[in-house]
Design a protein around this motif. Structure first.
Motif, short mmCIF file in Angstrom:
data_model
loop_
_atom_site.label_atom_id
_atom_site.label_comp_id
_atom_site.label_asym_id
_atom_site.label_seq_id
_atom_site.Cartn_x
_atom_site.Cartn_y
_atom_site.Cartn_z
N CYS A 1 16.98 -5.20 41.92
CA CYS A 1 17.11 -3.75 41.74
C CYS A 1 17.76 -3.39 40.41
CB CYS A 1 17.91 -3.15 42.89
SG CYS A 1 17.06 -3.29 44.48
N ILE B 1 14.26 -0.37 49.19
CA ILE B 1 15.45 -1.23 49.14
C ILE B 1 15.77 -1.77 50.52
CG2 ILE B 1 17.92 -1.31 48.58
CD1 ILE B 1 17.32 1.01 46.55
N ALA C 1 21.45 -0.39 51.52
CA ALA C 1 20.40 0.21 50.69
C ALA C 1 20.90 1.48 50.01
CB ALA C 1 19.17 0.50 51.54
N TRP D 1 20.89 2.11 46.11
CA TRP D 1 20.11 3.26 45.63
C TRP D 1 20.96 4.21 44.80
CZ3 TRP D 1 19.75 8.59 46.80
CH2 TRP D 1 18.56 9.19 46.36
#
Length: 92
Positions: A54, A6, A75, A79
């Protein structure tokens, strides 16, 4: 997808917007600090593309705005929204 994946995606997208090589941008950000601080406006510009790639949607709140201050925190926020079966144990 790992946090490193990411982070690299974010760097690549910001670099594309700045017509710059991703490796060069990473070098610049690394020189600025270990969390890879970035202008939050640059991060905001790539937010929708990161979310799309994502498969997540970050809330529009103060916490997200704060997360956009560095590649690493951006990120991490993305995540943390990934489905648990994508390997939360893969903490990169």
């Amino acid at each position: 997808m790992t946090k490193d994946d990411i982070e690299w995606l974010i760097i690549e997208l910001i670099a594309q917007d700045n017509e710059q090589a991703a490796a060069d941008l990473l070098e610049e950000l690394s020189a600025a600090g270990e969390h890879l601080p970035v202008d939050s406006l640059l991060a905001a510009e790539v937010l929708a593309r990161v979310e799309e790639q994502c498969g997540v949607s970050l809330p529009t709140d103060a916490e997200t705005a704060k997360a956009l201050r560095s590649v690493k925190s951006f990120a991490e926020a993305v995540w943390n929204l990934l489905p648990k079966d994508q390997g939360k144990e893969a903490t990169a």
